[in-house]
Enzyme design. Structure first.
Site, PDB file in Angstrom:
ATOM      1  N   SER A 123      44.850  37.497  39.001  1.00  0.00           N
ATOM      2  CA  SER A 123      43.975  37.829  37.883  1.00  0.00           C
ATOM      3  C   SER A 123      44.649  38.756  36.883  1.00  0.00           C
ATOM      4  O   SER A 123      44.097  39.016  35.818  1.00  0.00           O
ATOM      5  CB  SER A 123      42.692  38.507  38.390  1.00  0.00           C
ATOM      6  OG  SER A 123      43.004  39.713  39.071  1.00  0.00           O
ATOM      7  N   HIS A 144      43.493  30.561  37.927  1.00  0.00           N
ATOM      8  CA  HIS A 144      42.671  31.738  38.208  1.00  0.00           C
ATOM      9  C   HIS A 144      41.208  31.358  38.336  1.00  0.00           C
ATOM     10  O   HIS A 144      40.540  31.040  37.347  1.00  0.00           O
ATOM     11  CB  HIS A 144      42.860  32.777  37.098  1.00  0.00           C
ATOM     12  CG  HIS A 144      42.037  34.009  37.293  1.00  0.00           C
ATOM     13  ND1 HIS A 144      41.490  34.709  36.239  1.00  0.00           N
ATOM     14  CD2 HIS A 144      41.645  34.670  38.426  1.00  0.00           C
ATOM     15  CE1 HIS A 144      40.805  35.733  36.715  1.00  0.00           C
ATOM     16  NE2 HIS A 144      40.883  35.730  38.023  1.00  0.00           N
ATOM     17  N   GLU A 156      40.752  29.631  34.760  1.00  0.00           N
ATOM     18  CA  GLU A 156      41.776  29.853  33.739  1.00  0.00           C
ATOM     19  C   GLU A 156      43.092  29.248  34.225  1.00  0.00           C
ATOM     20  O   GLU A 156      43.590  29.614  35.293  1.00  0.00           O
ATOM     21  CB  GLU A 156      41.968  31.348  33.474  1.00  0.00           C
ATOM     22  CG  GLU A 156      40.788  32.034  32.818  1.00  0.00           C
ATOM     23  CD  GLU A 156      41.016  33.511  32.598  1.00  0.00           C
ATOM     24  OE1 GLU A 156      40.664  34.023  31.528  1.00  0.00           O
ATOM     25  OE2 GLU A 156      41.565  34.182  33.513  1.00  0.00           O
ATOM     26  N   ASN A 194      39.621  38.974  31.333  1.00  0.00           N
ATOM     27  CA  ASN A 194      39.831  40.389  31.634  1.00  0.00           C
ATOM     28  C   ASN A 194      40.379  41.168  30.448  1.00  0.00           C
ATOM     29  O   ASN A 194      40.306  42.398  30.423  1.00  0.00           O
ATOM     30  CB  ASN A 194      40.760  40.545  32.843  1.00  0.00           C
ATOM     31  CG  ASN A 194      40.021  40.338  34.138  1.00  0.00           C
ATOM     32  OD1 ASN A 194      38.832  40.628  34.242  1.00  0.00           O
ATOM     33  ND2 ASN A 194      40.708  39.804  35.140  1.00  0.00           N
TER      34      ASN A 194
END
Length: 500
Positions: A123, A144, A156, A194
């Site tokens: 991540s 991900h 992702e 993120n």
């Protein structure tokens, strides 16, 4: 599209919660899956847990015994990495350490066939950096998943500097075949979700540091704007230590970029051991896993008999329908949009504080919501020039319209519009840097963190020029590059103006 690589056999390395979840997704899609962990007992526990989940679904009538047996048969343990030699795709879901991932993938290069795709569920670690240890980094990509993998829709797909187009295209198509919403990103810190989510936490934490309101008030405002959870309750759920560590990691990875600077408020929680639900206390106290949330303040108000509505409010959804419900007298006049109530000028926030916008005058700033008629609560930033009687009059006006009024200190940009402006700006910056397309950014934020809209779509709805002006005000007031507008946001604003 580049030639798609045929994927039949799938291997997953790491039998923790995420690894087992990914293995379950692949098995449910019909693949033969081998699950390996460096600790064989962990693999056994994971497979027992998988069998228990299937048995529970059978007992609830959600799955037939025949289908459950087929799923169990497709997910089998591997005793060593060598047993993964026939895999077409190996997905790693182990500890977040670059050196360990590099060592693992270098070993897999010597075991798996040349056409085998190597994928990391990392991540936060650079795919380019992991690939630097490989002889053929073009076969490596990020894949991900979000926890829990069988439930969360987003995946992702991350390209490192050397990742082959065929590998990228295969993983995007495969994830979609597995029923996921697949988006593509380049290997930059935080990838899409993120990275772009940082302002959602950061603006609430800054508001707390500047004494704007209590956590329950700020959370209520973000829920009123359509978000599933406010930032305080969400970070309590994630874990204050986990969220703080991600913020610190992204901040360092971008060479101390001010937009990602961690919060001293959150650091203090971590240092005090107030980590959220898992420790029993964070921003809130928890009993039996449930938060003890203080009641929202309910200021006393008195509805004024007469209110002047100045200018055209049709650009804000629901305002005119809301005003039509007022039991008192509404008078209209021309000019810039404002409500004039007992000598107080109430306007939608523009990024200034109400006091700076109207020096020496009684003024309030109104925060943005998606639909003013439907929103359960509205926020007002109150300048120091407002008397208690004036505050009561403005409060009473909105209460007469059925709204819960939340009074904030005179915070520039307030909370909702300021947060949305920084989210849109972050999305624009990600587009500028080629991290992902606007479409994939919006998909990622909707399906990865359950935002009601993607930031690019939100910007188009609110108006890129409005958000640009708000950020320019914040940039000037704070003197911090944290609020500098992205070049792409400026371009979007210029295009918007050209089309009007």
């Amino acid at each position: 599209m580049s030639n798609r690589i045929n994927i039949q056999q799938v291997a997953v390395i790491g039998a923790g919660t995420m690894g087992l979840g990914i293995a379950q997704v692949a098995a449910q899609a019909g693949h033969e899956v081998r699950l390996y962990d460096a600790h064989p007992a962990q693999t056994a526990r994971a497979l027992d847990d998988f069998a228990s989940r299937l048995a529970d679904r059978v007992a609830r009538g959600k799955l037939s015994e025949q289908d459950a047996a087929a799923l169990r048969a497709r997910l089998t343990p591997a005793a060593s990495l060598n047993e993964l030699a026939d895999a077409d795709l190996v997905i790693e879901a182990i500890v977040e350490r670059l050196d360990i991932k590099q060592q693992l993938f270098a070993e897999l290069e010597g075991i798996c066939g040349e056409r085998c795709i190597l994928a990391s569920n990392t991540s936060s670690i650079s795919i380019t950096a992991i690939g630097a240890a490989l002889a053929r980094p073009e076969r490596l990509a990020g894949l991900h998943f979000f926890n829990p993998a069988p439930v969360m829709k987003l995946v992702e797909v991350i390209s490192g500097l050397a990742t082959a187009a065929a590998v990228r295209d295969t993983l995007l198509a495969l994830a979609r075949d597995w029923g996921k919403v697949a988006v593509h990103a380049s290997s930059t810190p935080g990838f899409i979700v993120n990275r772009i989510a940082r302002p959602y936490y950061g603006e609430t934490l800054r508001a707390l540091q500047e004494g704007v309101a209590e956590p329950q008030v700020l959370d209520a405002l973000m829920r009123s704007a359509g978000f599933p959870m406010g930032a305080c309750e969400l970070t309590d759920l994630i874990g204050q230590d986990v969220n703080f560590a991600v913020s610190a990691s992204v901040y360092r990875a971008f060479f101390d970029e001010p937009r990602y600077r961690p919060s001293l408020v959150q650091q203090a929680l971590v240092e005090a051991g107030r980590l959220g639900r898992k420790s029993g206390r964070g921003f809130y106290r928890y009993q039996g896993g449930q938060p003890e949330v203080p009641a929202l303040p309910s200021p006393a108000g008195r509805a004024p008999e007469r209110v002047i509505v100045r200018g055209d409010w049709s650009g804000l959804r629901g305002v005119e329908a809301l005003l039509a419900r007022y039991p008192g007298t509404i008078e209209r006049e021309n000019g810039a949009p404002a409500l004039l109530i007992d000598g107080v000028c109430v306007e939608l926030t523009n990024g200034q504080s109400a006091a700076l916008r109207h020096p020496g005058r009684a003024a309030m700033a109104l925060d943005w919501v998606e639909d003013y008629e439907q929103a359960p609560c509205l926020a007002l930033g109150v300048s120091a020039c407002c008397t208690p009687e004036q505050v009561a009059a403005v409060t009473g006006f909105f209460q007469a319209l059925g709204k819960q009024v939340l009074l904030l200190s005179d915070h520039p940009g307030l909370l909702v519009l300021r947060t949305l402006a920084t989210l849109v700006n972050e999305a624009a910056e990600a587009c500028l840097h080629g991290v992902a397309s606007p479409e994939d950014i919006d998909l990622a934020m909707r399906y990865g963190v359950n935002y009601p809209k993607g930031p690019v779509a939100w910007g188009a709805e609110i108006g890129y020029r409005r958000l640009l002006a708000l950020l320019e005000q914040l940039h000037a007031l704070y003197g911090e590059d944290k609020y500098r507008p992205s070049l792409t946001l400026r371009h979007w604003a210029a295009m918007e103006e050209a089309h009007d």
